[in-house]
Motif scaffolding. Sequence first.
Motif, PDB file in Angstrom:
ATOM      1  N   HIS A   1       0.794  -1.225   0.000  1.00 59.01           N
ATOM      2  CA  HIS A   1       0.000   0.000   0.000  1.00 59.01           C
ATOM      3  C   HIS A   1       0.832   1.284   0.000  1.00 59.01           C
ATOM      4  O   HIS A   1       0.265   2.376  -0.075  1.00 59.01           O
ATOM      5  CB  HIS A   1      -0.930   0.028   1.225  1.00 59.01           C
ATOM      6  N   GLY A   2       2.133   1.182   0.128  1.00 56.35           N
ATOM      7  CA  GLY A   2       2.965   2.374   0.229  1.00 56.35           C
ATOM      8  C   GLY A   2       3.174   2.774   1.683  1.00 56.35           C
ATOM      9  O   GLY A   2       2.570   2.206   2.604  1.00 56.35           O
ATOM     10  N   SER A   3       4.018   3.793   1.897  1.00 55.90           N
ATOM     11  CA  SER A   3       4.403   4.185   3.256  1.00 55.90           C
ATOM     12  C   SER A   3       3.619   5.365   3.817  1.00 55.90           C
ATOM     13  O   SER A   3       3.860   5.774   4.956  1.00 55.90           O
ATOM     14  CB  SER A   3       5.899   4.540   3.266  1.00 55.90           C
ATOM     15  N   ASP A   4       2.673   5.911   3.056  1.00 55.74           N
ATOM     16  CA  ASP A   4       1.982   7.130   3.497  1.00 55.74           C
ATOM     17  C   ASP A   4       0.918   6.880   4.559  1.00 55.74           C
ATOM     18  O   ASP A   4       0.520   7.827   5.250  1.00 55.74           O
ATOM     19  CB  ASP A   4       1.328   7.827   2.297  1.00 55.74           C
ATOM     20  N   SER A   5       0.444   5.643   4.685  1.00 59.98           N
ATOM     21  CA  SER A   5      -0.685   5.408   5.595  1.00 59.98           C
ATOM     22  C   SER A   5      -0.348   4.424   6.713  1.00 59.98           C
ATOM     23  O   SER A   5      -1.241   3.795   7.277  1.00 59.98           O
ATOM     24  CB  SER A   5      -1.899   4.900   4.806  1.00 59.98           C
ATOM     25  N   VAL A   6       0.918   4.291   7.052  1.00 59.93           N
ATOM     26  CA  VAL A   6       1.320   3.416   8.141  1.00 59.93           C
ATOM     27  C   VAL A   6       2.296   4.167   9.047  1.00 59.93           C
ATOM     28  O   VAL A   6       3.056   5.032   8.578  1.00 59.93           O
ATOM     29  CB  VAL A   6       1.980   2.116   7.613  1.00 59.93           C
ATOM     30  N   ALA A   7       2.263   3.877  10.342  1.00 59.86           N
ATOM     31  CA  ALA A   7       3.164   4.514  11.306  1.00 59.86           C
ATOM     32  C   ALA A   7       3.526   3.506  12.390  1.00 59.86           C
ATOM     33  O   ALA A   7       2.773   2.560  12.662  1.00 59.86           O
ATOM     34  CB  ALA A   7       2.513   5.744  11.927  1.00 59.86           C
ATOM     35  N   LEU A   8       4.684   3.724  13.010  1.00 58.98           N
ATOM     36  CA  LEU A   8       5.172   2.861  14.081  1.00 58.98           C
ATOM     37  C   LEU A   8       5.255   3.661  15.375  1.00 58.98           C
ATOM     38  O   LEU A   8       5.634   4.832  15.374  1.00 58.98           O
ATOM     39  CB  LEU A   8       6.551   2.299  13.739  1.00 58.98           C
TER      40      LEU A   8
ATOM     41  N   ILE B   1      14.445   2.828   6.908  1.00 60.84           N
ATOM     42  CA  ILE B   1      14.506   1.991   5.705  1.00 60.84           C
ATOM     43  C   ILE B   1      13.195   2.058   4.926  1.00 60.84           C
ATOM     44  O   ILE B   1      13.189   2.143   3.693  1.00 60.84           O
ATOM     45  CB  ILE B   1      14.830   0.526   6.085  1.00 60.84           C
ATOM     46  N   LEU B   2      12.076   2.029   5.652  1.00 57.99           N
ATOM     47  CA  LEU B   2      10.758   1.984   5.006  1.00 57.99           C
ATOM     48  C   LEU B   2      10.176   3.377   4.762  1.00 57.99           C
ATOM     49  O   LEU B   2       9.110   3.493   4.165  1.00 57.99           O
ATOM     50  CB  LEU B   2       9.784   1.167   5.868  1.00 57.99           C
ATOM     51  N   ASN B   3      10.861   4.408   5.251  1.00 57.23           N
ATOM     52  CA  ASN B   3      10.351   5.778   5.138  1.00 57.23           C
ATOM     53  C   ASN B   3       9.010   5.912   5.857  1.00 57.23           C
ATOM     54  O   ASN B   3       8.051   6.497   5.346  1.00 57.23           O
ATOM     55  CB  ASN B   3      10.213   6.190   3.664  1.00 57.23           C
ATOM     56  N   VAL B   4       8.982   5.367   7.063  1.00 58.35           N
ATOM     57  CA  VAL B   4       7.764   5.356   7.877  1.00 58.35           C
ATOM     58  C   VAL B   4       8.052   6.120   9.178  1.00 58.35           C
ATOM     59  O   VAL B   4       9.105   5.919   9.796  1.00 58.35           O
ATOM     60  CB  VAL B   4       7.343   3.903   8.193  1.00 58.35           C
ATOM     61  N   PRO B   5       7.148   6.979   9.642  1.00 55.43           N
ATOM     62  CA  PRO B   5       7.384   7.718  10.886  1.00 55.43           C
ATOM     63  C   PRO B   5       7.354   6.809  12.113  1.00 55.43           C
ATOM     64  O   PRO B   5       6.588   5.846  12.168  1.00 55.43           O
ATOM     65  CB  PRO B   5       6.231   8.733  10.932  1.00 55.43           C
ATOM     66  N   VAL B   6       8.208   7.136  13.076  1.00 55.51           N
ATOM     67  CA  VAL B   6       8.273   6.379  14.330  1.00 55.51           C
ATOM     68  C   VAL B   6       8.062   7.368  15.480  1.00 55.51           C
ATOM     69  O   VAL B   6       8.742   8.394  15.565  1.00 55.51           O
ATOM     70  CB  VAL B   6       9.625   5.666  14.486  1.00 55.51           C
ATOM     71  N   ARG B   7       7.121   7.063  16.379  1.00 52.87           N
ATOM     72  CA  ARG B   7       6.844   7.924  17.526  1.00 52.87           C
ATOM     73  C   ARG B   7       7.146   7.173  18.830  1.00 52.87           C
ATOM     74  O   ARG B   7       6.922   5.967  18.917  1.00 52.87           O
ATOM     75  CB  ARG B   7       5.369   8.361  17.533  1.00 52.87           C
ATOM     76  N   VAL B   8       7.644   7.931  19.831  1.00 52.21           N
ATOM     77  CA  VAL B   8       8.009   7.342  21.114  1.00 52.21           C
ATOM     78  C   VAL B   8       7.116   7.897  22.214  1.00 52.21           C
ATOM     79  O   VAL B   8       6.987   9.119  22.362  1.00 52.21           O
ATOM     80  CB  VAL B   8       9.492   7.622  21.454  1.00 52.21           C
ATOM     81  N   VAL B   9       6.503   6.983  22.987  1.00 50.15           N
ATOM     82  CA  VAL B   9       5.693   7.385  24.134  1.00 50.15           C
ATOM     83  C   VAL B   9       6.633   7.684  25.298  1.00 50.15           C
ATOM     84  O   VAL B   9       7.472   6.860  25.674  1.00 50.15           O
ATOM     85  CB  VAL B   9       4.712   6.266  24.532  1.00 50.15           C
ATOM     86  N   ASP B  10       6.520   8.865  25.883  1.00 50.59           N
ATOM     87  CA  ASP B  10       7.361   9.240  27.028  1.00 50.59           C
ATOM     88  C   ASP B  10       6.567  10.161  27.946  1.00 50.59           C
ATOM     89  O   ASP B  10       5.342  10.301  27.812  1.00 50.59           O
ATOM     90  CB  ASP B  10       8.671   9.891  26.563  1.00 50.59           C
ATOM     91  N   GLU B  11       7.272  10.821  28.880  1.00 49.77           N
ATOM     92  CA  GLU B  11       6.594  11.676  29.851  1.00 49.77           C
ATOM     93  C   GLU B  11       5.885  12.859  29.185  1.00 49.77           C
ATOM     94  O   GLU B  11       4.876  13.365  29.694  1.00 49.77           O
ATOM     95  CB  GLU B  11       7.600  12.211  30.880  1.00 49.77           C
ATOM     96  N   SER B  12       6.396  13.293  28.050  1.00 52.03           N
ATOM     97  CA  SER B  12       5.811  14.460  27.368  1.00 52.03           C
ATOM     98  C   SER B  12       4.762  14.085  26.338  1.00 52.03           C
ATOM     99  O   SER B  12       3.973  14.929  25.909  1.00 52.03           O
ATOM    100  CB  SER B  12       6.916  15.265  26.685  1.00 52.03           C
ATOM    101  N   HIS B  13       4.757  12.839  25.921  1.00 49.10           N
ATOM    102  CA  HIS B  13       3.832  12.409  24.871  1.00 49.10           C
ATOM    103  C   HIS B  13       3.175  11.095  25.288  1.00 49.10           C
ATOM    104  O   HIS B  13       3.817  10.040  25.310  1.00 49.10           O
ATOM    105  CB  HIS B  13       4.566  12.218  23.538  1.00 49.10           C
ATOM    106  N   SER B  14       1.904  11.162  25.626  1.00 45.01           N
ATOM    107  CA  SER B  14       1.183   9.954  26.031  1.00 45.01           C
ATOM    108  C   SER B  14       0.806   9.134  24.806  1.00 45.01           C
ATOM    109  O   SER B  14       0.843   9.617  23.665  1.00 45.01           O
ATOM    110  CB  SER B  14      -0.083  10.328  26.805  1.00 45.01           C
ATOM    111  N   LEU B  15       0.431   7.895  25.036  1.00 46.96           N
ATOM    112  CA  LEU B  15       0.045   7.018  23.932  1.00 46.96           C
ATOM    113  C   LEU B  15      -1.171   7.573  23.199  1.00 46.96           C
ATOM    114  O   LEU B  15      -1.203   7.592  21.958  1.00 46.96           O
ATOM    115  CB  LEU B  15      -0.260   5.611  24.465  1.00 46.96           C
ATOM    116  N   ASP B  16      -2.165   8.067  23.952  1.00 50.50           N
ATOM    117  CA  ASP B  16      -3.365   8.596  23.301  1.00 50.50           C
ATOM    118  C   ASP B  16      -3.060   9.859  22.501  1.00 50.50           C
ATOM    119  O   ASP B  16      -3.636  10.093  21.421  1.00 50.50           O
ATOM    120  CB  ASP B  16      -4.442   8.894  24.352  1.00 50.50           C
ATOM    121  N   ASP B  17      -2.154  10.709  23.004  1.00 52.60           N
ATOM    122  CA  ASP B  17      -1.779  11.913  22.253  1.00 52.60           C
ATOM    123  C   ASP B  17      -1.159  11.539  20.905  1.00 52.60           C
ATOM    124  O   ASP B  17      -1.473  12.147  19.866  1.00 52.60           O
ATOM    125  CB  ASP B  17      -0.791  12.756  23.065  1.00 52.60           C
TER     126      ASP B  17
END
Length: 435
Positions: free
Chosen positions: A252-259, A279-295
């Motif tokens: 499907h391409g890399s525009d509609s998936v995120a890690l 490698i896949l040109n896919v965004p990766v986000r990290v849950v931490d004290e400043s960024h909750s999972l729901d955010d």
Amino acid sequence: MKVKRFFAQTMAEALKQVSEQMGPDAVILSNRRVDGGVEIVTALDYDENMARQRLGNQAEEATNGSRLAEMQADQHRRLEDELSRSRDRIREVREKRASQGASYAGSFAAIQEEVSGGFGDIEPLPQAPREAYSDELAQMRAEISSLKDMMQGHRPQQEPEVSATTAVQQRLAERLQEFGLGSDLAGSISRRHKAGRLEDGWKQSLKMLCTGVRTSRMEWLDEGGAYALVGPTGSGKTTTIGKLAARYVLKHGSDSVALVTTDRYRVAAHEQLFVFGRILNVPVRVVDESHSLDDILDELSDRHLVLIDTAGLTSADKGYQEQLAELARSHHNIKTHLVVSATSQPRIMKSVWHCYKMANLAGCVMTKIDEALTLGESLGFVMETSLPVAYYTDGQKIPEDLHHAEAVPLVRLAVDRLKTLQQQQAVAEGLKEHA
């Protein structure tokens, strides 16, 4: 367990006989040179634990599986020799009666039926009066009954039909345990086979496994949504996410998936996920004290598929409760799946399930299928926990070694794995004997 001896002039001829008469599942217990050639003792449905039980105290002398198999073969030879002597005695009695020219009554019908029914190659006995040979025949009856019990594994106190059914169920349970199922599950399945041949019960049991193993109908790549993988360190969570993301990008391409990763408890724990992202040109986000999972999930709401990696924590680790609670209380519909390594012991699988079930598990992913000797442990686990299997992995190739799970192919793969293991064991035992 069916044990049989083969004689031939050469080892190749003997092995050919084994293959033709016993099939590829035969296990070689012993081989040795005898007058005129070689002798091989083989077994079907061989179980080391059952062999130790039948050998009793003698089994303590067996320091390894090879020695135990030799002792089992020696015991079988002795039983066959005893049986041969009993046959000779029966023939002597028959010839003695014939030489005396006596007219016999029908009181020997029972012993004749028992002998010919238990060992088909013995010629029928002529009938004789009870007065003439009662003591000798009573002794022969007890001897033959004892030999039949030892050769066939039946309990002498049981009725014939009950004994035969129980024996088939016992052998079926042994085969299912060799397949990898736990003793309780194997016993439960085997007891449903009320009568018939062992092979019929085996086929019926495999059908029950196919019915009992639940799988996911839809693929995540097509269905979309947020999926979290939980499980212990080393189970293959991050690698599996990489395989899923790679397959999605190819389709499907890399525009509609995120890690996303929630592992902020270990230094550089999310580096591998960032490598996949680059490698896949896919965004990766990290849950931490400043960024909750729901955010983060709110931010990625436009993505068709979001794959969430988690820390491999146990109940004793700091952050364990926090991570699972974060998944469970999210206002997003996160489908949490347990990652189970097929190389784990059944107790460990159960323990991991108890640790993570508070995360509202929607299913599981089976990993390291290629590294497991047998797959019955994994299939038994998913049957007992009723967790649907979404995917399984059988190698390190990305994304080729990721497969959408289906019950029948999984059971078929487990059967093939068992046959391969048995063949390897037979070859190894044969090589040891020749060494």
